[in-house]
Design a protein around this motif. Structure first.
Motif, PDB file in Angstrom:
ATOM      1  N   TRP A 144      47.838  -7.543   4.216  1.00 19.68           N
ATOM      2  CA  TRP A 144      46.319  -6.828   3.537  1.00 19.68           C
ATOM      3  C   TRP A 144      46.358  -5.609   3.911  1.00 19.68           C
ATOM      4  CZ3 TRP A 144      42.051  -9.587   6.782  1.00 19.68           C
ATOM      5  CH2 TRP A 144      41.645 -11.100   6.477  1.00 19.68           C
ATOM      6  N   PRO A 145      45.909  -4.508   3.392  1.00 20.75           N
ATOM      7  CA  PRO A 145      45.906  -3.390   3.212  1.00 20.75           C
ATOM      8  C   PRO A 145      45.757  -2.894   4.287  1.00 20.75           C
ATOM      9  CG  PRO A 145      44.659  -4.245   1.702  1.00 20.75           C
ATOM     10  CD  PRO A 145      44.816  -5.032   1.931  1.00 20.75           C
ATOM     11  N   SER A 146      45.579  -1.753   4.960  1.00 22.97           N
ATOM     12  CA  SER A 146      45.134  -0.905   5.749  1.00 22.97           C
ATOM     13  C   SER A 146      43.806   0.194   5.697  1.00 22.97           C
ATOM     14  CB  SER A 146      46.048   0.145   6.317  1.00 22.97           C
ATOM     15  OG  SER A 146      45.925   1.180   5.262  1.00 22.97           O
ATOM     16  N   HIS A 147      43.100  -0.233   4.420  1.00 21.04           N
ATOM     17  CA  HIS A 147      42.220   0.297   3.937  1.00 21.04           C
ATOM     18  C   HIS A 147      41.722  -0.050   2.826  1.00 21.04           C
ATOM     19  CE1 HIS A 147      43.026   3.669   1.758  1.00 21.04           C
ATOM     20  NE2 HIS A 147      44.105   4.052   2.385  1.00 21.04           N
ATOM     21  N   PHE A 148      40.754  -0.829   2.318  1.00 23.08           N
ATOM     22  CA  PHE A 148      39.721  -1.432   1.038  1.00 23.08           C
ATOM     23  C   PHE A 148      39.816  -0.086  -0.104  1.00 23.08           C
ATOM     24  CE2 PHE A 148      39.929  -4.719   4.020  1.00 23.08           C
ATOM     25  CZ  PHE A 148      40.924  -5.481   2.815  1.00 23.08           C
ATOM     26  N   GLY A 149      39.960   0.864   0.202  1.00 25.12           N
ATOM     27  CA  GLY A 149      39.193   2.263  -0.521  1.00 25.12           C
ATOM     28  C   GLY A 149      37.510   2.358  -0.794  1.00 25.12           C
ATOM     29  N   PHE A 150      37.188   1.685   0.108  1.00 22.02           N
ATOM     30  CA  PHE A 150      35.403   2.280  -0.266  1.00 22.02           C
ATOM     31  C   PHE A 150      35.072   2.336   1.681  1.00 22.02           C
ATOM     32  CE2 PHE A 150      35.744  -2.638   0.381  1.00 22.02           C
ATOM     33  CZ  PHE A 150      34.600  -2.620   1.741  1.00 22.02           C
TER      34      PHE A 150
END
Length: 188
Positions: free
Chosen positions: A33-39
């Motif tokens: 999974w990405p470290s954050h989802f951009g929001f």
């Protein structure tokens, strides 16, 4: 018509497959999974503190200010009576008041709540229904005083504040038992 039904069946099939994928662990492992989802953004300590308005039974967390039953009655009529009735004792689902000796067994502030500070905390964070959190500290103290007075817990002349509110002993407190269980999610 046939095309609309086919579309519905496709949506249903995708939903079922999605549910099956969740239950069969076919989703990517957490490490992918990405470290954050951009929001969103990280909350600052000040933002967190502004939302951390919990009031403990011993009064820890009570803000400054004061209020009395007379002021509370005016605020109640303006901001609370639409849902709770003009006196709070009307037989509605939102009943707040049950005079001493009432045998209806309706759970109200005076015969069910164990701590006066909980009344303050609940009003502060959840009322009025159409604008929760909009009341000032003084309005909340006044409403608390009015409701405790109407439930025959305090005298009408008492001015509530952070010092004397935690000292009020609610009639129902004697019916509550401390949870002394160990080994689980303990609240201490």
């Amino acid at each position: 018509m046939l095309m609309k039904r086919t579309g519905c069946y496709r949506v249903a099939a995708v939903m079922v497959l999605g549910m099956l994928a969740c239950h069969t662990n076919t989703r990517p492992p957490v490490s992918d999974w990405p470290s954050h989802f951009g929001f969103g953004k990280t909350a600052t300590s000040r933002q967190i503190d502004s939302l951390n308005i919990s009031i403990a039974p011993d009064g820890k967390g009570l803000p400054s200010g004061s209020g009395n039953a007379l002021s509370g009655k005016a605020i109640y009529l303006a901001k609370c009576a639409a849902c709770h009735g003009e006196t709070g004792a009307e037989p509605t689902a939102n009943r707040l008041v049950a005079p001493m000796g009432d045998t209806t067994r309706v759970k109200t502030i005076g015969n069910y709540w164990p701590y006066a500070t909980t009344v303050y905390d609940y009003i502060r964070r959840a009322m009025p229904f159409n604008a929760p959190g909009s009341l000032t500290n003084e309005e909340v103290y006044s409403l608390t005083a009015f409701l405790l007075y109407r439930n025959e817990v305090i005298d009408s002349t008492l001015s509530l504040n952070a010092v004397n509110l935690p000292k009020i002993v609610m009639p129902a407190k004697k019916y509550y038992v401390d949870d002394d269980r160990r080994g689980g999610n303990e609240v201490r």
